[in-house]
Design an enzyme around this catalytic site. Structure first.
Site, PDB file in Angstrom:
ATOM      1  N   GLY A   5       0.799  -1.214   0.000  1.00  9.32           N
ATOM      2  CA  GLY A   5       0.000   0.000   0.000  1.00  9.32           C
ATOM      3  C   GLY A   5       0.835   1.269   0.000  1.00  9.32           C
ATOM      4  O   GLY A   5       1.956   1.303  -0.511  1.00  9.32           O
ATOM      5  N   LEU A   9      -4.416  -5.671  -4.701  1.00 14.39           N
ATOM      6  CA  LEU A   9      -3.374  -4.651  -4.610  1.00 14.39           C
ATOM      7  C   LEU A   9      -2.066  -5.217  -4.060  1.00 14.39           C
ATOM      8  O   LEU A   9      -2.046  -5.794  -2.967  1.00 14.39           O
ATOM      9  CB  LEU A   9      -3.851  -3.491  -3.731  1.00 14.39           C
ATOM     10  CG  LEU A   9      -2.874  -2.321  -3.579  1.00 14.39           C
ATOM     11  CD1 LEU A   9      -2.645  -1.649  -4.930  1.00 14.39           C
ATOM     12  CD2 LEU A   9      -3.395  -1.329  -2.551  1.00 14.39           C
ATOM     13  N   ASP A  10      -0.994  -5.060  -4.837  1.00 14.76           N
ATOM     14  CA  ASP A  10       0.361  -5.478  -4.445  1.00 14.76           C
ATOM     15  C   ASP A  10       0.465  -6.966  -4.128  1.00 14.76           C
ATOM     16  O   ASP A  10       1.310  -7.390  -3.341  1.00 14.76           O
ATOM     17  CB  ASP A  10       0.850  -4.666  -3.227  1.00 14.76           C
ATOM     18  CG  ASP A  10       0.985  -3.187  -3.543  1.00 14.76           C
ATOM     19  OD1 ASP A  10       1.202  -2.859  -4.715  1.00 14.76           O
ATOM     20  OD2 ASP A  10       0.872  -2.367  -2.609  1.00 14.76           O
ATOM     21  N   GLU A  11      -0.404  -7.775  -4.753  1.00  9.99           N
ATOM     22  CA  GLU A  11      -0.395  -9.219  -4.501  1.00  9.99           C
ATOM     23  C   GLU A  11      -0.030 -10.026  -5.749  1.00  9.99           C
ATOM     24  O   GLU A  11      -0.048 -11.250  -5.723  1.00  9.99           O
ATOM     25  CB  GLU A  11      -1.782  -9.671  -4.003  1.00  9.99           C
ATOM     26  CG  GLU A  11      -2.203  -9.087  -2.668  1.00  9.99           C
ATOM     27  CD  GLU A  11      -1.582  -9.799  -1.486  1.00  9.99           C
ATOM     28  OE1 GLU A  11      -0.846 -10.782  -1.701  1.00  9.99           O
ATOM     29  OE2 GLU A  11      -1.822  -9.354  -0.343  1.00  9.99           O
TER      30      GLU A  11
END
Length: 285
Positions: free
Chosen positions: A202, A228-230
């Protein structure tokens, strides 16, 4: 002579490498590079082969090779793709206010260390416009807010279609893409996250790391998904820090690492060295 690349994934079974090698030999190809990997967790097999046409009598193209290869592919139930290395890939870069990654990409492109086409750059701010236009590249200013986000993403997809974009690079583009856009461009968007994922996801990750008193900081290049960001990680790197480093040191060191990590990921992707394996990647580098 033309060079090609073949990427394969399927269930592992005896004879795959032999069958692929024999196919290439019988069709007048010479193997230049070959890499393979078996994922023992689920018995999945991955392979990348770079090869050249050794005769000028036949002008091979991708369609002809694919058609001939179907017999081998059907035998092993392969997912496969052929690539012609003479075809440069088209990259669309997206950036916000921080220009270090963009500057590095443009420099590497201008000095022929990155062999791609960059038809346009998209930004939700105007800060990078002068730098981009200096390189003779079209700058598309596309501001984002709650009311226009869906419209702007439709415009982005039109640019992707117009320029036949093969890869979208988020070079510190500080907007979250919609799940719909992520799904439409699955496996075709690379992001540089200014942290060593999966920690500090994040916003403001260097601030998070600084407050935690970490001893290493890093950056992560990954494919974008609607989580998100995965997304599957392509490359990471780190630098050591200690109690004498302040927040500005963290940010400065981190930006240098981001440049290196993102460039590796772009090159490996455009050289067809990456195969997505569920939520991870096989990188034949």
């Amino acid at each position: 002579m033309k060079n090609f690349i073949l990427k394969i994934n399927c269930k592992d079974k005896a004879g795959i490498i032999s069958s692929v090698s024999n196919f290439l030999f019988k069709n007048n190809f010479n193997i230049l590079e070959s890499s393979q990997f078996r994922d023992i967790r689920n018995n999945d097999f991955f392979m990348r082969v770079k090869f050249e046409n050794i005769t000028n009598k036949v002008n091979y193209d991708i369609k002809k090779i694919e058609k001939k290869f179907m017999e081998v592919a059907n035998k092993f139930k392969m997912n496969f793709t052929f690539f012609d290395t003479t075809k440069k890939q088209n990259i669309l870069i997206m950036v916000s206010k921080f220009g270090h990654c963009l500057n590095n990409i443009l420099y590497q492109w201008k000095t022929n260390n990155l062999d791609v086409n960059i038809p346009c750059i998209v930004s939700n701010h105007k800060e990078m416009q002068e730098i981009v236009e200096h390189y003779g590249i079209t700058y598309n200013y596309m501001p984002i807010n709650k009311n226009n986000k869906m419209h702007q993403e439709k415009e982005l997809l039109l640019l992707v279609k117009k320029h036949k974009i093969d890869l979208v690079v988020l070079a510190r583009y500080m907007q979250v893409l919609s799940p719909n856009l992520c799904k439409k461009l699955k496996g075709k968007i690379i992001n540089i996250h200014h942290s060593f994922l999966p920690s500090f996801k994040g916003a403001r990750p260097y601030h998070q790391a600084y407050m935690k008193g970490v001893k290493i900081i890093g950056a992560t290049a990954h494919y974008v998904t609607d989580d998100l960001d995965e997304g599957p990680i392509i490359e990471q790197d780190v630098g050591r820090v200690n109690h004498t480093k302040d927040l500005e040191d963290f940010v400065s060191m981190g930006r240098d690492i981001e440049n290196i990590v993102l460039m590796r990921a772009i090159i490996w992707h455009t050289e067809h060295r990456v195969i997505i394996n569920k939520n991870s990647t096989i990188v034949f580098n």
